[in-house]
Scaffold this active site. Structure first.
Site, PDB file in Angstrom:
ATOM      1  CG  ASP A  65     -12.665  -5.644 -12.877  1.00 12.34           C
ATOM      2  OD1 ASP A  65     -13.812  -5.176 -12.683  1.00 12.34           O
ATOM      3  OD2 ASP A  65     -11.653  -4.931 -13.032  1.00 12.34           O
ATOM      4  CB  ALA A  82      -0.912  -0.017   1.212  1.00 12.75           C
ATOM      5  CB  VAL A  87      -3.674  -3.048  -1.663  1.00 16.25           C
ATOM      6  CG1 VAL A  87      -3.531  -1.770  -2.484  1.00 16.25           C
ATOM      7  CG2 VAL A  87      -4.248  -2.741  -0.300  1.00 16.25           C
ATOM      8  CE1 TYR A 111      -2.124   3.034  -6.666  1.00 11.25           C
ATOM      9  CE2 TYR A 111      -3.039   0.823  -6.537  1.00 11.25           C
ATOM     10  CZ  TYR A 111      -2.640   1.911  -7.284  1.00 11.25           C
ATOM     11  OH  TYR A 111      -2.761   1.876  -8.659  1.00 11.25           O
ATOM     12  CD  GLU A 127      -0.691  -9.477 -15.222  1.00 12.75           C
ATOM     13  OE1 GLU A 127      -1.524  -9.519 -14.292  1.00 12.75           O
ATOM     14  OE2 GLU A 127      -0.925  -8.913 -16.315  1.00 12.75           O
TER      15      GLU A 127
END
Ligand SMILES: CC(=O)N[C@H]1[C@@H](OP(=O)(O)OP(=O)(O)OC[C@H]2O[C@@H](n3ccc(=O)[nH]c3=O)[C@H](O)[C@@H]2O)O[C@H](CO)[C@H](O)[C@@H]1O
Ligand SMILES: [Mn+2]
Length: 362
Positions: A334, A130, A220, A134, A311
């Site tokens: 999502d 975080a 997060v 964030y 990623e």
């Protein structure tokens, strides 16, 4: 004395000596087994050797590398549960096993009672970053984790942040605690995301290896909305990205430029894994994050940044180090971007809407 005589006369004493030798050998080998520390060392050494087989390029480890699903078969108590039927598959609408025999985790395929018994006494570390703005996501993330993440097991939330004072205080269930790790920030959000690999790698060696059995790395800007338990735990696991689980490999957004260390050619690839939820034993997560970080260092020296940052490197790593469990998109979803198909029975960990420009600005 004739040899024959010697053997004849002394045969009884020889027999006695041999029996004495066998008895004392048996006694000493048992004595070593009775000494717990001795046994422990033996077990961890043999497991380490087993784990490191064929992985010479991996960083060396100082700790034992034994986890419930790999080295030792855990003992479970007497339990009553519905029996599995060999001729009645639990699901026929989705793939349940990769070609390398790693289970793909979908609702309806496992029994939590059995798994909870197998994984009792397991401590799970959940790393979450975080950085900068964030921190606003932490409250909902932690509150929903308390409700759904590894309920009934020991959990350490490792919150890596540049703003320790902004970490909210959340009431925690027994056996669960928060550890705040102060880390530096980066100006570009891409650098924050990329450097997660380096920081997880560093903290793995410094403390995670000594404090928890498994590590889970999570974004997060998400919330837990249904059960996420020990069914996910394994030496190394990744999650099918919700945008690509049904796609051909040519459509995966792998890094396609050969100059990058994350490069994957068009004719390779099993799945497209999400950067926002992966994990495994601390030893394996250490190997993964170290390898990804090293690849990013090389990329930087060559003036290239992989298309989807860490990623892309995660996907490269998981192509050549096959995960031992694969989580279905139930574990990263999502709701705003995707329509829920009927075979997706549960949404366990879902994106929280965010204003990208606003939240990623300084
Ligand atoms: C669900 C999922 O698979 N998400 C992945 C996806 O994008 P996302 O668009 O979800 O990336 P993101 O903005 O959530 O950034 C990844 C994570 O880095 C941390 N963070 C980022 C910026 C910042 O200023 N402060 C901060 O703390 C935070 O924990 C965040 O969740 O692609 C990223 C790389 O491009 C990462 O691989 C994410 O894991
Ligand atoms: Mn995210």
């Amino acid at each position: 004395m004739e040899l024959r005589d010697f053997w004849g006369k002394s045969s009884k004493s020889w027999l006695f000596l041999i029996l004495l030798f066998i008895a004392s050998f048996g006694f000493y080998s048992n004595v070593f087994n009775w000494i717990p520390r001795w046994r422990q060392r033996e077990v961890s050494q043999s497991c380490e050797a087993h784990h490191l087989q064929g992985q010479r390029e991996s960083p060396p480890l100082s700790e034992g590398d034994c986890y419930p699903d790999t080295c030792r078969v855990p003992r479970v108590p007497r339990m009553l549960y519905p029996k599995a039927h060999v001729l009645q598959p639990t699901r026929v609408d989705v793939l349940l096993m990769t070609p390398w025999f790693a289970p793909i985790i979908w609702d309806g395929t496992y029994d939590s009672a059995i798994l909870d018994a197998q994984f009792r006494n397991t401590t799970i570390g959940l790393t979450v970053f975080a950085i900068k703005k964030y921190v606003v996501f932490l409250k909902l993330f932690l509150e929903t984790a308390e409700k759904y993440f590894m309920v009934g097991h020991r959990v350490i939330y490792y919150i890596l942040t540049d703003r320790p004072a902004d970490v909210p205080q959340i009431p925690l269930q027994e056996g669960r605690r928060v550890v705040i790790l102060k880390v530096r920030n980066y100006t570009r959000w891409q650098d924050v995301s990329l450097h997660r690999m380096e920081m997880i790698s560093n903290f793995s060696q410094q403390r995670f290896l000594h404090e928890v059995d498994y590590l889970v790395s999570a974004d997060v800007d998400m919330k837990f909305s249904d059960h996420v338990g020990v069914e996910i735990l394994s030496s190394l696991f990744g999650t099918l990205h919700p945008g690509f689980y049904a796609s051909d490999r040519q459509r995966f957004t792998y890094e396609r430029r050969p100059l990058s260390q994350a490069y994957i050619p068009e004719d390779e690839g099993d799945f497209y894994y999400a950067g926002g939820f992966f994990g495994g034993s601390v030893a394996e997560v250490y190997r993964l994050t170290t390898a990804c970080h090293q690849a990013m260092v090389v990329d930087k020296a060559n003036g290239i940044e992989a298309v989807w940052h860490e990623e892309s490197h995660l996907n490269k790593y998981l192509l050549y180090h096959k995960p031992t469990k694969v989580l279905s998109p139930e574990y990263v979803w999502d709701e705003r971007m995707l329509r829920k198909p009927p075979y997706l029975r549960r949404l366990r960990y879902v994106a929280v809407p965010k204003n990208h420009a606003q939240i990623r600005s300084r």
